[in-house]
Motif scaffolding. Structure first.
Motif, short mmCIF file in Angstrom:
data_model
loop_
_atom_site.label_atom_id
_atom_site.label_comp_id
_atom_site.label_asym_id
_atom_site.label_seq_id
_atom_site.Cartn_x
_atom_site.Cartn_y
_atom_site.Cartn_z
N ILE A 18 24.93 -112.10 28.18
CA ILE A 18 23.67 -112.85 28.27
C ILE A 18 23.91 -114.17 29.02
N ARG A 19 25.01 -114.84 28.69
CA ARG A 19 25.32 -116.11 29.37
C ARG A 19 25.42 -115.92 30.87
N ILE A 20 26.10 -114.86 31.31
CA ILE A 20 26.29 -114.61 32.74
C ILE A 20 24.94 -114.49 33.45
N TYR A 21 24.06 -113.68 32.89
CA TYR A 21 22.77 -113.45 33.55
C TYR A 21 21.89 -114.69 33.54
N LEU A 22 21.91 -115.44 32.45
CA LEU A 22 21.06 -116.63 32.38
C LEU A 22 21.61 -117.76 33.26
N GLU A 23 22.92 -117.89 33.30
CA GLU A 23 23.51 -118.93 34.15
C GLU A 23 23.31 -118.62 35.63
N GLN A 24 23.25 -117.33 35.96
CA GLN A 24 22.95 -116.96 37.35
C GLN A 24 21.56 -117.43 37.75
N ALA A 25 20.66 -117.56 36.78
CA ALA A 25 19.31 -118.06 37.05
C ALA A 25 19.25 -119.58 37.02
N GLY A 26 20.40 -120.22 36.79
CA GLY A 26 20.46 -121.67 36.79
C GLY A 26 20.28 -122.32 35.45
N ASP A 27 20.26 -121.53 34.37
CA ASP A 27 20.05 -122.09 33.04
C ASP A 27 21.33 -122.65 32.45
N GLU A 28 21.15 -123.61 31.55
CA GLU A 28 22.27 -124.14 30.76
C GLU A 28 22.27 -123.40 29.43
N VAL A 29 23.38 -122.73 29.11
CA VAL A 29 23.42 -121.83 27.96
C VAL A 29 24.39 -122.34 26.90
N GLN A 30 23.91 -122.39 25.65
CA GLN A 30 24.75 -122.67 24.50
C GLN A 30 24.77 -121.42 23.62
N ILE A 31 25.94 -121.12 23.04
CA ILE A 31 26.08 -119.91 22.23
C ILE A 31 26.55 -120.28 20.83
N VAL A 32 25.90 -119.71 19.82
CA VAL A 32 26.34 -119.81 18.42
C VAL A 32 26.41 -118.40 17.87
N SER A 33 27.18 -118.22 16.79
CA SER A 33 27.43 -116.86 16.31
C SER A 33 26.97 -116.62 14.88
N ASP A 34 26.24 -117.56 14.28
CA ASP A 34 25.70 -117.32 12.93
C ASP A 34 24.40 -118.09 12.76
N GLY A 35 23.64 -117.71 11.74
CA GLY A 35 22.31 -118.26 11.55
C GLY A 35 22.29 -119.74 11.22
N ARG A 36 23.22 -120.21 10.39
CA ARG A 36 23.25 -121.63 10.05
C ARG A 36 23.50 -122.48 11.28
N SER A 37 24.44 -122.04 12.11
CA SER A 37 24.73 -122.79 13.34
C SER A 37 23.52 -122.78 14.28
N ALA A 38 22.78 -121.66 14.29
CA ALA A 38 21.60 -121.58 15.14
C ALA A 38 20.57 -122.63 14.74
N ILE A 39 20.35 -122.79 13.43
CA ILE A 39 19.38 -123.78 12.95
C ILE A 39 19.83 -125.19 13.30
N ASP A 40 21.08 -125.50 13.00
CA ASP A 40 21.59 -126.85 13.26
C ASP A 40 21.59 -127.17 14.75
N ARG A 41 22.02 -126.21 15.59
CA ARG A 41 22.07 -126.47 17.03
C ARG A 41 20.67 -126.60 17.62
N ALA A 42 19.73 -125.80 17.13
CA ALA A 42 18.36 -125.91 17.62
C ALA A 42 17.78 -127.28 17.31
N ARG A 43 18.10 -127.80 16.13
CA ARG A 43 17.59 -129.11 15.75
C ARG A 43 18.24 -130.24 16.53
N SER A 44 19.52 -130.10 16.79
CA SER A 44 20.24 -131.19 17.46
C SER A 44 20.06 -131.19 18.96
N SER A 45 20.00 -130.02 19.59
CA SER A 45 19.94 -129.96 21.05
C SER A 45 18.56 -129.71 21.61
N ARG A 46 17.61 -129.29 20.76
CA ARG A 46 16.23 -129.04 21.17
C ARG A 46 16.15 -128.20 22.46
N PRO A 47 16.56 -126.92 22.39
CA PRO A 47 16.54 -126.07 23.58
C PRO A 47 15.12 -125.75 24.03
#
Length: 233
Positions: A18-47
C-alpha cells in the motif's frame, strides 16, 4: 493532489505494498500495525485519510472507526476480509466512507483513495483560523491563547483541553471524554489528573479577570466552556 495517509494494517507485506502505491501518487504515508496505535496516531498527526484494516490486534478496526468518527470527519477506507452484506453495512454505519474486500487490487485501492480525497476536499468547510468564544481566542496553528486580549501561556495538555472545550462551547465533556481525547487511548490517566489540569487552566485564564469564569464545572458530569465572559460556576 498529495495527502497525508495513515495506513493501519497488521500484515507487513500488505502495508508495504500500500505504501508503494500511495507514495507513487505523491502521498506521505504513515503505517501502524494495531488499533490502539491507529487511534493515537490519528489524533496526533491528523491525517487527510485513513486506510483501516478491520482485523487488527488490541482494538478491532470497527471500534477504531467508531471512536475516530465521533471525533472527526477524516475519510476512512476499510479493508476487510468479511464480505457479507451485514458486515459491510456495519462498517458503513459506524462511519466508514468506503470499503474494499480482500483480496483487492492495490491500484484500485489507490484509485479509491484519490476519489475519497476529492470528495472530502470538495465537501470540507473552511475552518476558522482562530476559535473565538466571547473574549477568548484560541489559535491552534500558532499555539496561542488570548483572554480579553491578554496572552495566556499554557502547557501542551492545558492547551489541548482548552481546544477540546472551545471547539464545542457549551457542551459538557466528562473527565473520561477529556482523557480519551487529550491523553490518548491507552494512557493510564486518573480523573483527578484532569481536575488538576483544569484548575491550572482556570487560574491562568482568569488571572486579572474579576468574576470571569471561562471553564465551568457541571457537578456530577464534567466541564464545559462558557459562552461568554463574566459568568460564574
Amino acid at each position: 493532489m498529495s495527502a497525508r495517509i495513515l495506513v493501519a494494517e497488521d500484515d507487513g507485506k500488505q502495508a508495504r505494498l500500500i505504501r508503494i502505491y500511495l507514495e507513487q501518487a505523491g502521498d506521505e504515508v504513515q503505517i501502524v500495525s494495531d488499533g490502539r496505535s491507529a487511534i493515537d496516531r490519528a489524533r496526533s498527526s491528523r491525517p487527510d485519510l485513513i486506510v483501516l484494516d478491520v482485523m487488527m490486534p488490541h482494538v478491532d478496526g470497527l471500534d477504531v472507526c467508531r471512536i475516530l468518527r465521533a471525533e472527526s470527519q477524516v475519510p476512512i477506507l476499510l479493508l476487510t476480509a468479511r464480505s457479507t452484506e451485514k458486515d459491510l453495512l456495519l462498517g458503513l454505519d459506524l462511519g466508514a466512507d468506503d470499503y474494499l474486500t480482500k483480496p483487492y487490487s492495490p491500484r484500485e485501492l489507490a484509485a479509491r483513495v484519490r476519489a475519497l480525497l476529492r470528495r472530502s476536499k470538495a465537501a470540507a468547510p473552511v475552518a476558522p483560523a482562530v476559535l473565538t468564544v466571547g473574549d477568548l481566542e484560541v489559535d491552534a496553528a500558532r499555539f496561542e491563547v488570548r483572554a480579553a486580549g491578554r496572552p495566556v501561556l499554557l502547557t501542551g495538555k492545558e492547551f489541548a483541553i482548552l481546544t477540546v472545550l472551545t471547539e464545542e462551547p457549551g457542551r459538557v465533556f466528562t473527565r473520561a471524554q477529556i482523557i480519551d481525547r487529550v491523553f490518548g487511548f491507552d494512557q493510564n490517566v486518573l480523573p483527578r489528573t484532569v481536575d488538576a489540569h483544569v484548575m491550572n487552566l482556570r487560574r491562568k485564564l482568569e488571572r486579572g479577570g474579576e468574576g470571569t469564569r471561562y471553564v465551568e464545572t457541571v457537578y456530577g458530569r464534567g466541564y464545559r466552556l462558557a459562552y461568554g465572559t463574566g459568568t460564574a460556576g
